[in-house]
Design a protein around this motif. Structure first.
Motif, PDB file in Angstrom:
ATOM      1  N   SER A 213       0.859  -1.184   0.000  1.00 26.40           N
ATOM      2  CA  SER A 213       0.000   0.000   0.000  1.00 26.40           C
ATOM      3  C   SER A 213       0.893   1.231   0.000  1.00 26.40           C
ATOM      4  O   SER A 213       1.623   1.464   0.967  1.00 26.40           O
ATOM      5  N   VAL A 214       0.842   2.000  -1.078  1.00 21.71           N
ATOM      6  CA  VAL A 214       1.685   3.191  -1.221  1.00 21.71           C
ATOM      7  C   VAL A 214       0.867   4.421  -0.868  1.00 21.71           C
ATOM      8  O   VAL A 214      -0.248   4.612  -1.373  1.00 21.71           O
ATOM      9  N   LEU A 215       1.402   5.238   0.020  1.00 17.55           N
ATOM     10  CA  LEU A 215       0.701   6.422   0.494  1.00 17.55           C
ATOM     11  C   LEU A 215       1.201   7.655  -0.240  1.00 17.55           C
ATOM     12  O   LEU A 215       2.388   7.960  -0.210  1.00 17.55           O
ATOM     13  N   ASP A 216       0.288   8.381  -0.910  1.00 18.09           N
ATOM     14  CA  ASP A 216       0.643   9.558  -1.691  1.00 18.09           C
ATOM     15  C   ASP A 216      -0.340  10.693  -1.433  1.00 18.09           C
ATOM     16  O   ASP A 216      -1.494  10.594  -1.837  1.00 18.09           O
ATOM     17  N   ASN A 217       0.116  11.770  -0.822  1.00 16.70           N
ATOM     18  CA  ASN A 217      -0.694  12.985  -0.727  1.00 16.70           C
ATOM     19  C   ASN A 217      -2.156  12.705  -0.383  1.00 16.70           C
ATOM     20  O   ASN A 217      -3.066  13.035  -1.139  1.00 16.70           O
ATOM     21  N   MET A 218      -2.393  12.078   0.740  1.00 18.46           N
ATOM     22  CA  MET A 218      -3.736  11.787   1.220  1.00 18.46           C
ATOM     23  C   MET A 218      -4.463  10.742   0.367  1.00 18.46           C
ATOM     24  O   MET A 218      -5.655  10.520   0.539  1.00 18.46           O
ATOM     25  N   ALA A 219      -3.750  10.109  -0.558  1.00 16.07           N
ATOM     26  CA  ALA A 219      -4.349   9.054  -1.374  1.00 16.07           C
ATOM     27  C   ALA A 219      -3.566   7.766  -1.134  1.00 16.07           C
ATOM     28  O   ALA A 219      -2.485   7.766  -0.552  1.00 16.07           O
ATOM     29  N   GLU A 220      -4.117   6.652  -1.598  1.00 13.36           N
ATOM     30  CA  GLU A 220      -3.485   5.362  -1.387  1.00 13.36           C
ATOM     31  C   GLU A 220      -3.621   4.507  -2.639  1.00 13.36           C
ATOM     32  O   GLU A 220      -4.660   4.496  -3.297  1.00 13.36           O
ATOM     33  N   ARG A 221      -2.529   3.827  -2.975  1.00 14.98           N
ATOM     34  CA  ARG A 221      -2.567   2.842  -4.052  1.00 14.98           C
ATOM     35  C   ARG A 221      -2.223   1.488  -3.456  1.00 14.98           C
ATOM     36  O   ARG A 221      -1.254   1.357  -2.714  1.00 14.98           O
ATOM     37  N   VAL A 222      -3.021   0.487  -3.782  1.00 14.37           N
ATOM     38  CA  VAL A 222      -2.867  -0.836  -3.189  1.00 14.37           C
ATOM     39  C   VAL A 222      -2.670  -1.867  -4.288  1.00 14.37           C
ATOM     40  O   VAL A 222      -3.369  -1.848  -5.303  1.00 14.37           O
ATOM     41  N   TRP A 223      -1.703  -2.734  -4.088  1.00 17.33           N
ATOM     42  CA  TRP A 223      -1.545  -3.927  -4.925  1.00 17.33           C
ATOM     43  C   TRP A 223      -1.500  -5.113  -3.982  1.00 17.33           C
ATOM     44  O   TRP A 223      -0.691  -5.147  -3.047  1.00 17.33           O
ATOM     45  N   THR A 224      -2.374  -6.090  -4.187  1.00 18.13           N
ATOM     46  CA  THR A 224      -2.414  -7.220  -3.265  1.00 18.13           C
ATOM     47  C   THR A 224      -2.827  -8.493  -3.983  1.00 18.13           C
ATOM     48  O   THR A 224      -3.574  -8.453  -4.974  1.00 18.13           O
ATOM     49  N   THR A 225      -2.335  -9.614  -3.503  1.00 21.47           N
ATOM     50  CA  THR A 225      -2.752 -10.913  -4.019  1.00 21.47           C
ATOM     51  C   THR A 225      -2.770 -11.918  -2.880  1.00 21.47           C
ATOM     52  O   THR A 225      -1.901 -11.910  -2.004  1.00 21.47           O
ATOM     53  N   ASP A 226      -3.799 -12.764  -2.886  1.00 20.48           N
ATOM     54  CA  ASP A 226      -3.886 -13.845  -1.899  1.00 20.48           C
ATOM     55  C   ASP A 226      -3.498 -15.176  -2.519  1.00 20.48           C
ATOM     56  O   ASP A 226      -3.708 -16.235  -1.940  1.00 20.48           O
ATOM     57  N   GLY A 227      -2.904 -15.112  -3.719  1.00 23.24           N
ATOM     58  CA  GLY A 227      -2.494 -16.321  -4.417  1.00 23.24           C
ATOM     59  C   GLY A 227      -3.526 -16.829  -5.407  1.00 23.24           C
ATOM     60  O   GLY A 227      -3.203 -17.618  -6.294  1.00 23.24           O
ATOM     61  N   LYS A 228      -4.778 -16.363  -5.258  1.00 23.38           N
ATOM     62  CA  LYS A 228      -5.844 -16.780  -6.170  1.00 23.38           C
ATOM     63  C   LYS A 228      -6.352 -15.620  -7.020  1.00 23.38           C
ATOM     64  O   LYS A 228      -6.705 -15.793  -8.174  1.00 23.38           O
ATOM     65  N   SER A 229      -6.419 -14.442  -6.412  1.00 26.04           N
ATOM     66  CA  SER A 229      -6.817 -13.248  -7.159  1.00 26.04           C
ATOM     67  C   SER A 229      -5.880 -12.110  -6.802  1.00 26.04           C
ATOM     68  O   SER A 229      -5.243 -12.111  -5.751  1.00 26.04           O
ATOM     69  N   ALA A 230      -5.789 -11.143  -7.711  1.00 27.06           N
ATOM     70  CA  ALA A 230      -4.919  -9.990  -7.500  1.00 27.06           C
ATOM     71  C   ALA A 230      -5.717  -8.718  -7.732  1.00 27.06           C
ATOM     72  O   ALA A 230      -6.552  -8.648  -8.651  1.00 27.06           O
ATOM     73  N   TRP A 231      -5.467  -7.710  -6.903  1.00 28.32           N
ATOM     74  CA  TRP A 231      -6.160  -6.435  -7.006  1.00 28.32           C
ATOM     75  C   TRP A 231      -5.161  -5.292  -7.151  1.00 28.32           C
ATOM     76  O   TRP A 231      -4.104  -5.296  -6.519  1.00 28.32           O
ATOM     77  N   ALA A 232      -5.519  -4.299  -7.960  1.00 26.75           N
ATOM     78  CA  ALA A 232      -4.787  -3.038  -8.025  1.00 26.75           C
ATOM     79  C   ALA A 232      -5.815  -1.934  -7.816  1.00 26.75           C
ATOM     80  O   ALA A 232      -6.808  -1.848  -8.555  1.00 26.75           O
ATOM     81  N   TYR A 233      -5.598  -1.088  -6.805  1.00 26.49           N
ATOM     82  CA  TYR A 233      -6.593  -0.087  -6.424  1.00 26.49           C
ATOM     83  C   TYR A 233      -5.938   1.273  -6.270  1.00 26.49           C
ATOM     84  O   TYR A 233      -4.856   1.394  -5.683  1.00 26.49           O
ATOM     85  N   ASP A 234      -6.584   2.305  -6.816  1.00 20.25           N
ATOM     86  CA  ASP A 234      -6.116   3.689  -6.717  1.00 20.25           C
ATOM     87  C   ASP A 234      -7.236   4.518  -6.100  1.00 20.25           C
ATOM     88  O   ASP A 234      -8.272   4.744  -6.727  1.00 20.25           O
ATOM     89  N   SER A 235      -7.041   4.964  -4.832  1.00 14.08           N
ATOM     90  CA  SER A 235      -8.105   5.700  -4.148  1.00 14.08           C
ATOM     91  C   SER A 235      -8.303   7.081  -4.766  1.00 14.08           C
ATOM     92  O   SER A 235      -9.413   7.624  -4.731  1.00 14.08           O
ATOM     93  N   GLY A 236      -7.248   7.666  -5.333  1.00 11.95           N
ATOM     94  CA  GLY A 236      -7.369   8.982  -5.952  1.00 11.95           C
ATOM     95  C   GLY A 236      -8.272   8.955  -7.173  1.00 11.95           C
ATOM     96  O   GLY A 236      -9.075   9.862  -7.399  1.00 11.95           O
ATOM     97  N   LYS A 237      -8.156   7.892  -7.966  1.00  9.74           N
ATOM     98  CA  LYS A 237      -8.972   7.742  -9.174  1.00  9.74           C
ATOM     99  C   LYS A 237     -10.261   6.973  -8.897  1.00  9.74           C
ATOM    100  O   LYS A 237     -11.129   6.899  -9.772  1.00  9.74           O
ATOM    101  N   ARG A 238     -10.335   6.380  -7.693  1.00 12.52           N
ATOM    102  CA  ARG A 238     -11.478   5.554  -7.326  1.00 12.52           C
ATOM    103  C   ARG A 238     -11.722   4.472  -8.379  1.00 12.52           C
ATOM    104  O   ARG A 238     -12.832   4.268  -8.868  1.00 12.52           O
ATOM    105  N   GLU A 239     -10.629   3.793  -8.693  1.00  7.61           N
ATOM    106  CA  GLU A 239     -10.672   2.709  -9.672  1.00  7.61           C
ATOM    107  C   GLU A 239      -9.977   1.481  -9.092  1.00  7.61           C
ATOM    108  O   GLU A 239      -9.010   1.588  -8.345  1.00  7.61           O
ATOM    109  N   ALA A 240     -10.461   0.301  -9.460  1.00 10.09           N
ATOM    110  CA  ALA A 240      -9.850  -0.953  -9.028  1.00 10.09           C
ATOM    111  C   ALA A 240      -9.873  -1.944 -10.183  1.00 10.09           C
ATOM    112  O   ALA A 240     -10.814  -1.967 -10.982  1.00 10.09           O
ATOM    113  N   VAL A 241      -8.825  -2.732 -10.269  1.00  6.65           N
ATOM    114  CA  VAL A 241      -8.724  -3.783 -11.282  1.00  6.65           C
ATOM    115  C   VAL A 241      -8.553  -5.111 -10.560  1.00  6.65           C
ATOM    116  O   VAL A 241      -7.734  -5.236  -9.642  1.00  6.65           O
ATOM    117  N   LYS A 242      -9.328  -6.104 -10.960  1.00  6.83           N
ATOM    118  CA  LYS A 242      -9.239  -7.431 -10.357  1.00  6.83           C
ATOM    119  C   LYS A 242      -8.838  -8.446 -11.414  1.00  6.83           C
ATOM    120  O   LYS A 242      -9.375  -8.462 -12.522  1.00  6.83           O
TER     121      LYS A 242
END
Length: 352
Positions: free
Chosen positions: A90-119
């Protein structure tokens, strides 16, 4: 690793007090270190002296943006890893957060500034093969890339001890003997109990301040709970699910390293860079780079760069205190932590 570098003496006086250890033993411990999981906060800072490139914003929505982002300024990230294939950054940028995570079965990329997520659904893989996480925010991965550069032209010594993230650590210093690199030395702060690198500091050949420093400010070696790697998008966030790839997705790397062999990519193309040379003198080559020639921002930027030519052709050299690049008129780019002359030597031997 191409070979074993020159090993320095056993550490004699250091604070905090730790048992003496030889450089050879400490290096072996680092290279075989393995933990089942960890979590913590990572801080990175970089000042490579890169000139501003007009038209490049450094945004995080492209590979080039991620590279320029890591190569300048300061950044903070929360990280967690668990063997064999769970990771979260989870990268913290100017009051926003970008997250990249995987549990081994699915992976997520999330950008709170753009309010977008990719699964993405993660394809099946061989047991025990770890999932790749963003390497620019993992001191272990950054350290490994410098450890891979060790060859007989590297002096390796223990330069003392220090406290990192509240833990006692040895300082393993790698000093290139070759004059082909812009790296003066790399120091790894190695945890005295787990032998995991906690911090990496890179000094240029000129100057006393680190050009790059990345390390934990807080760390725990307890295995994170499974819930750490799950992700639920906030209400109202747009979620997209691209077509499932046939191979496990990789996050673009922010530090030059030897790419995995992937036969579907053409060597030297934008999708398949070629690594020329070895160790500290490694140069990355990419072909097919299009220069507009229309007098735009990039052309204006290159207009102030030094023009060079040789048996390889003609081009421009872009220099900084650490990273240098050669852009040729035929659309090739050579870059690395090497001197301008090393770039030209690599260009002369490179395949067209």
């Amino acid at each position: 690793m191409a070979g074993v570098g020159t090993l320095g003496p056993v550490v004699a006086d250091a604070s905090p007090k730790l048992p003496d250890i030889s450089a050879q033993q400490l290096l072996a411990n680092v290279q075989t270190a393995k933990v089942d999981g960890l979590s913590g906060t990572v801080h990175s800072s970089a000042d490579l002296g890169l000139p501003a490139l007009p038209g490049v914003t450094g945004g995080s929505d492209s590979a080039s943006g991620q590279v320029t982002e890591f190569l300048s300024g300061e950044h903070t990230a929360r990280v967690a890893f668990a063997a064999p294939d769970k990771a979260r950054v989870s990268v913290l940028d100017n009051m926003a957060e970008r997250v990249w995570t995987t549990d081994g079965k699915s992976a997520w990329a999330y950008d709170s500034g753009k309010r977008e997520a990719v699964k993405l659904q993660v394809p099946e893989h061989k047991a025990g093969k770890p999932e790749k996480a963003p390497q620019s925010y993992n001191p272990q991965d950054v350290a490994k890339q410098f450890l891979d550069a060790i060859d007989p032209s590297t002096k390796v010594d223990v330069s003392g001890t220090e406290k990192v993230a509240g833990r006692d650590a040895y300082k393993l210093r790698l000093t290139p003997k070759t004059d082909k690199t812009t790296v003066g030395s790399v120091t790894l702060a190695v945890d005295s109990k787990t032998w995991v690198p906690l911090q990496v500091s890179v000094l240029p050949r000129t100057g006393k301040d680190p050009a790059v420093e990345i390390g934990f400010t807080q760390v725990s070696f307890a295995v994170p709970s499974a819930s750490t790697f799950t992700f639920t998008p906030p209400k109202g966030v747009e979620v997209t699910q691209p077509k499932v790839p046939t191979t496990r997705p990789d996050v673009p790397k922010s530090i030059p390293s030897k790419p995995d062999a992937k036969p579907e990519k053409k060597p030297g193309t934008a999708d398949g860079p070629t690594v020329l040379g070895e160790g500290w003198a490694s140069v990355v080559m990419v072909k097919g780079v299009k220069l507009t020639g229309d007098g735009g921002p990039v052309d204006q930027f290159l207009a102030s760069a030094q023009t060079v030519e040789g048996s390889w052709g003609k081009g421009k050299i872009v220099t900084s205190k650490m990273v240098n690049a050669l852009i040729t008129d035929d659309g090739r780019v050579f870059a690395g932590l090497v001197t301008p002359q090393t770039l030209q030597d690599a260009a002369a031997k490179a395949p067209r």
